[in-house]
Design a protein around this motif. Sequence first.
Motif, PDB file in Angstrom:
ATOM      1  N   GLN A 184      -6.455   5.796   2.661  1.00 34.73           N
ATOM      2  CA  GLN A 184      -5.537   6.772   2.109  1.00 34.73           C
ATOM      3  C   GLN A 184      -4.947   6.322   0.804  1.00 34.73           C
ATOM      4  OE1 GLN A 184      -5.174   9.806   3.564  1.00 34.73           O
ATOM      5  NE2 GLN A 184      -6.661   8.837   4.712  1.00 34.73           N
ATOM      6  N   TRP A 185      -5.122   4.831   0.530  1.00 32.21           N
ATOM      7  CA  TRP A 185      -4.726   4.464  -0.833  1.00 32.21           C
ATOM      8  C   TRP A 185      -4.805   4.988  -2.050  1.00 32.21           C
ATOM      9  CZ3 TRP A 185      -6.408  -1.470  -0.325  1.00 32.21           C
ATOM     10  CH2 TRP A 185      -5.831  -2.091   0.943  1.00 32.21           C
ATOM     11  N   GLY A 186      -5.680   5.637  -2.314  1.00 28.43           N
ATOM     12  CA  GLY A 186      -6.127   6.455  -3.546  1.00 28.43           C
ATOM     13  C   GLY A 186      -5.309   7.767  -3.649  1.00 28.43           C
ATOM     14  N   LYS A 187      -4.778   8.151  -2.443  1.00 24.58           N
ATOM     15  CA  LYS A 187      -3.914   9.441  -2.502  1.00 24.58           C
ATOM     16  C   LYS A 187      -2.360   9.017  -2.455  1.00 24.58           C
ATOM     17  CE  LYS A 187      -7.392  11.930   0.495  1.00 24.58           C
ATOM     18  NZ  LYS A 187      -8.249  10.672   0.636  1.00 24.58           N
ATOM     19  N   LEU A 188      -2.171   7.722  -2.329  1.00 25.13           N
ATOM     20  CA  LEU A 188      -0.587   7.371  -2.341  1.00 25.13           C
ATOM     21  C   LEU A 188       0.226   7.456  -3.621  1.00 25.13           C
ATOM     22  CD1 LEU A 188      -0.953   4.651   0.217  1.00 25.13           C
ATOM     23  CD2 LEU A 188      -0.167   6.787   0.747  1.00 25.13           C
ATOM     24  N   SER A 189      -0.926   7.487  -4.616  1.00 25.91           N
ATOM     25  CA  SER A 189      -0.158   7.234  -6.127  1.00 25.91           C
ATOM     26  C   SER A 189      -1.485   7.597  -7.093  1.00 25.91           C
ATOM     27  CB  SER A 189       0.375   5.857  -6.437  1.00 25.91           C
ATOM     28  OG  SER A 189       0.783   5.790  -7.610  1.00 25.91           O
ATOM     29  N   ASP A 190      -1.160   8.075  -8.122  1.00 25.11           N
ATOM     30  CA  ASP A 190      -1.929   8.236  -9.155  1.00 25.11           C
ATOM     31  C   ASP A 190      -2.380   6.701  -9.853  1.00 25.11           C
ATOM     32  OD1 ASP A 190      -2.055  10.750  -9.010  1.00 25.11           O
ATOM     33  OD2 ASP A 190      -0.699  11.317 -11.030  1.00 25.11           O
ATOM     34  N   ASP A 191      -1.559   5.664  -9.710  1.00 26.00           N
ATOM     35  CA  ASP A 191      -1.704   4.491 -10.061  1.00 26.00           C
ATOM     36  C   ASP A 191      -2.708   3.908  -9.016  1.00 26.00           C
ATOM     37  OD1 ASP A 191       0.363   4.605 -11.889  1.00 26.00           O
ATOM     38  OD2 ASP A 191       1.854   3.795 -10.794  1.00 26.00           O
TER      39      ASP A 191
ATOM     40  N   PRO B  66      12.725  -2.012   5.396  1.00 22.83           N
ATOM     41  CA  PRO B  66      13.590  -3.140   4.625  1.00 22.83           C
ATOM     42  C   PRO B  66      13.630  -2.925   3.220  1.00 22.83           C
ATOM     43  CG  PRO B  66      11.777  -3.878   5.799  1.00 22.83           C
ATOM     44  CD  PRO B  66      11.791  -2.396   6.213  1.00 22.83           C
ATOM     45  N   VAL B  67      14.203  -3.866   2.491  1.00 27.24           N
ATOM     46  CA  VAL B  67      14.492  -3.953   1.240  1.00 27.24           C
ATOM     47  C   VAL B  67      13.344  -4.050   0.292  1.00 27.24           C
ATOM     48  CG1 VAL B  67      15.849  -5.207  -0.679  1.00 27.24           C
ATOM     49  CG2 VAL B  67      16.901  -5.095   1.699  1.00 27.24           C
ATOM     50  N   LEU B  68      12.120  -4.689   0.993  1.00 26.04           N
ATOM     51  CA  LEU B  68      11.139  -5.304   0.187  1.00 26.04           C
ATOM     52  C   LEU B  68      10.124  -3.780  -0.162  1.00 26.04           C
ATOM     53  CD1 LEU B  68       7.700  -6.313   1.560  1.00 26.04           C
ATOM     54  CD2 LEU B  68       9.282  -5.296   3.171  1.00 26.04           C
ATOM     55  N   ALA B  69      10.674  -2.618   0.364  1.00 28.49           N
ATOM     56  CA  ALA B  69       9.967  -1.349  -0.049  1.00 28.49           C
ATOM     57  C   ALA B  69      10.300  -0.836  -1.062  1.00 28.49           C
ATOM     58  CB  ALA B  69      10.302  -0.332   1.109  1.00 28.49           C
ATOM     59  N   ALA B  70      11.324  -1.661  -2.049  1.00 29.08           N
ATOM     60  CA  ALA B  70      11.800  -1.300  -3.235  1.00 29.08           C
ATOM     61  C   ALA B  70      10.470  -1.259  -4.210  1.00 29.08           C
ATOM     62  CB  ALA B  70      12.630  -2.159  -3.978  1.00 29.08           C
ATOM     63  N   THR B  71       9.469  -1.958  -4.015  1.00 33.14           N
ATOM     64  CA  THR B  71       8.283  -1.796  -4.877  1.00 33.14           C
ATOM     65  C   THR B  71       7.403  -0.489  -4.372  1.00 33.14           C
ATOM     66  OG1 THR B  71       7.169  -3.326  -3.266  1.00 33.14           O
ATOM     67  CG2 THR B  71       7.879  -4.203  -5.484  1.00 33.14           C
ATOM     68  N   SER B  72       7.498   0.555  -5.247  1.00 35.92           N
ATOM     69  CA  SER B  72       6.878   1.665  -4.650  1.00 35.92           C
ATOM     70  C   SER B  72       5.477   1.907  -5.287  1.00 35.92           C
ATOM     71  CB  SER B  72       7.991   2.806  -4.946  1.00 35.92           C
ATOM     72  OG  SER B  72       8.172   3.273  -6.211  1.00 35.92           O
ATOM     73  N   PRO B  73       4.739   2.674  -4.916  1.00 33.56           N
ATOM     74  CA  PRO B  73       4.823   3.269  -3.857  1.00 33.56           C
ATOM     75  C   PRO B  73       4.096   2.357  -2.459  1.00 33.56           C
ATOM     76  CG  PRO B  73       2.781   4.099  -4.740  1.00 33.56           C
ATOM     77  CD  PRO B  73       3.459   3.163  -5.556  1.00 33.56           C
ATOM     78  N   HIS B  74       4.681   2.619  -1.086  1.00 33.02           N
ATOM     79  CA  HIS B  74       4.358   1.744  -0.036  1.00 33.02           C
ATOM     80  C   HIS B  74       2.896   1.900   0.264  1.00 33.02           C
ATOM     81  CE1 HIS B  74       5.051  -0.127   3.888  1.00 33.02           C
ATOM     82  NE2 HIS B  74       6.111  -1.052   2.978  1.00 33.02           N
ATOM     83  N   TRP B  75       2.275   0.829   0.840  1.00 34.74           N
ATOM     84  CA  TRP B  75       0.840   1.019   1.208  1.00 34.74           C
ATOM     85  C   TRP B  75       0.786  -0.014   2.500  1.00 34.74           C
ATOM     86  CZ3 TRP B  75      -1.689  -3.611   0.905  1.00 34.74           C
ATOM     87  CH2 TRP B  75      -1.242  -4.587   0.039  1.00 34.74           C
TER      88      TRP B  75
ATOM     89  N   GLU C 263      -9.892   4.964  -4.875  1.00 35.76           N
ATOM     90  CA  GLU C 263     -10.701   6.020  -4.276  1.00 35.76           C
ATOM     91  C   GLU C 263     -11.852   6.299  -5.220  1.00 35.76           C
ATOM     92  OE1 GLU C 263      -8.645   9.055  -2.200  1.00 35.76           O
ATOM     93  OE2 GLU C 263     -10.009  10.645  -3.299  1.00 35.76           O
ATOM     94  N   LEU C 264     -11.686   6.373  -6.648  1.00 33.28           N
ATOM     95  CA  LEU C 264     -12.688   6.587  -7.452  1.00 33.28           C
ATOM     96  C   LEU C 264     -13.616   5.482  -7.801  1.00 33.28           C
ATOM     97  CD1 LEU C 264     -10.758   9.266  -9.324  1.00 33.28           C
ATOM     98  CD2 LEU C 264     -12.063   9.597  -7.515  1.00 33.28           C
ATOM     99  N   GLY C 265     -13.016   4.144  -7.848  1.00 36.04           N
ATOM    100  CA  GLY C 265     -13.854   2.968  -8.347  1.00 36.04           C
ATOM    101  C   GLY C 265     -15.129   2.875  -7.951  1.00 36.04           C
ATOM    102  N   ARG C 266     -16.291   2.574  -8.699  1.00 35.04           N
ATOM    103  CA  ARG C 266     -17.447   2.385  -8.106  1.00 35.04           C
ATOM    104  C   ARG C 266     -17.557   0.913  -8.129  1.00 35.04           C
ATOM    105  NH1 ARG C 266     -20.926   5.835  -6.596  1.00 35.04           N
ATOM    106  NH2 ARG C 266     -22.715   4.880  -7.860  1.00 35.04           N
ATOM    107  N   ASP C 267     -16.813  -0.149  -8.351  1.00 38.12           N
ATOM    108  CA  ASP C 267     -17.248  -1.599  -8.444  1.00 38.12           C
ATOM    109  C   ASP C 267     -16.032  -2.117  -7.446  1.00 38.12           C
ATOM    110  OD1 ASP C 267     -19.334  -1.059 -10.167  1.00 38.12           O
ATOM    111  OD2 ASP C 267     -18.320  -1.856 -11.789  1.00 38.12           O
ATOM    112  N   GLN C 268     -15.951  -1.686  -6.196  1.00 37.62           N
ATOM    113  CA  GLN C 268     -14.773  -2.080  -5.485  1.00 37.62           C
ATOM    114  C   GLN C 268     -14.958  -3.228  -4.738  1.00 37.62           C
ATOM    115  OE1 GLN C 268     -11.298  -0.523  -5.273  1.00 37.62           O
ATOM    116  NE2 GLN C 268     -12.045  -0.253  -7.305  1.00 37.62           N
TER     117      GLN C 268
ATOM    118  N   PRO D  71      -3.991  -2.258  -3.329  1.00 30.71           N
ATOM    119  CA  PRO D  71      -3.538  -1.357  -4.717  1.00 30.71           C
ATOM    120  C   PRO D  71      -3.193  -2.176  -5.713  1.00 30.71           C
ATOM    121  CG  PRO D  71      -2.987  -0.467  -2.379  1.00 30.71           C
ATOM    122  CD  PRO D  71      -3.555  -1.685  -2.102  1.00 30.71           C
ATOM    123  N   PRO D  72      -3.417  -1.971  -6.973  1.00 35.03           N
ATOM    124  CA  PRO D  72      -3.824  -0.659  -7.244  1.00 35.03           C
ATOM    125  C   PRO D  72      -5.582  -0.698  -7.416  1.00 35.03           C
ATOM    126  CG  PRO D  72      -3.037  -1.703  -9.252  1.00 35.03           C
ATOM    127  CD  PRO D  72      -2.768  -2.572  -8.152  1.00 35.03           C
ATOM    128  N   CYS D  73      -6.296  -1.816  -6.929  1.00 39.88           N
ATOM    129  CA  CYS D  73      -7.730  -1.663  -6.846  1.00 39.88           C
ATOM    130  C   CYS D  73      -8.278  -1.955  -8.084  1.00 39.88           C
ATOM    131  CB  CYS D  73      -8.198  -0.799  -5.800  1.00 39.88           C
ATOM    132  SG  CYS D  73      -7.610  -0.425  -4.365  1.00 39.88           S
TER     133      CYS D  73
END
Length: 258
Positions: free
Chosen positions: A48-55, A29-38, A60-65, A210-212
């Motif tokens: 997989q979130w860290g692999k979906l976008s550089d943003d 649906p239209v809401l997926a306009a905000t990319s990337p989808h997660w 994936e890499l954060g230490r204070d999550q 995301p973007p965590c």
Amino acid sequence: MNLLNKSYFKNALLLLAIALATLIVITPPVLAATSPHWGYGGAENPTQWGKLSDDFLQCELGRDQSPIDIKKAVEDSPAKIKFDYKPTPLIVVNNGHTIQVNYSQGSTITINDEKYSLLQFHFHTPSEHNINSKASAMELHLVHRNEAGQLAVIGVMLNEGNLNPLIADIWKQIPDIGQTNTVSDRLINVTNLLPKNKAYFSYSGSLTTPPCSEGVSWNIFVEPITVSKEQIEAFSRIYQVDARPLQPINGRTVQLHR
Ligand SMILES: [Zn+2]
């Protein structure tokens, strides 16, 4: 040759029709306009979130999550969050990840002399944080921002028990996915979702979606509030699971203020 050409043409048309039909069926649906989808399941699940976008690399890499299992909290200065929440028209957003209530300007909290404005609150099921390795049925997050753009989130655990009247009002106004429902003649005050006892845990973490992003001041009440079994089930029918799994604490300290 003529025959062959004809059937080739027919087959090509058929393939094109199938391709078009598939495209229409699988296009989100239209809401997926905000990319990337997660999301919380399938190929876009939290691992997989860290692999979906550089943003989303912080996921994936954060230490204070966040979230974390809150335990071995260190007793610290007394509770001193000053709440100044005002009534606001009820604006309910179904954003495809959670049910969110947007808040009008002018409601604030003050933590250690720093003032943060309330932007919105939303819900997770089951709870994202654990307290002493125990999850709750749901968790409420009140998201605030100060003038410098830093975020402070107040977390409230929701356990199964008595019906919550304000949540009943909110659930009645949930729109379809991607929609916002503005009920301007209905004023609410989120003060009614805070527990009586204002003792809380605090630690430094991240957004749990995301973007965590890190540098989020987390403040989670020790005392839960209750929602009825039916209220939990009603939310679960829309979002069965919208909670990020626990993240490693990596040497951070959790403070207890009471
Ligand atoms: Zn949240």
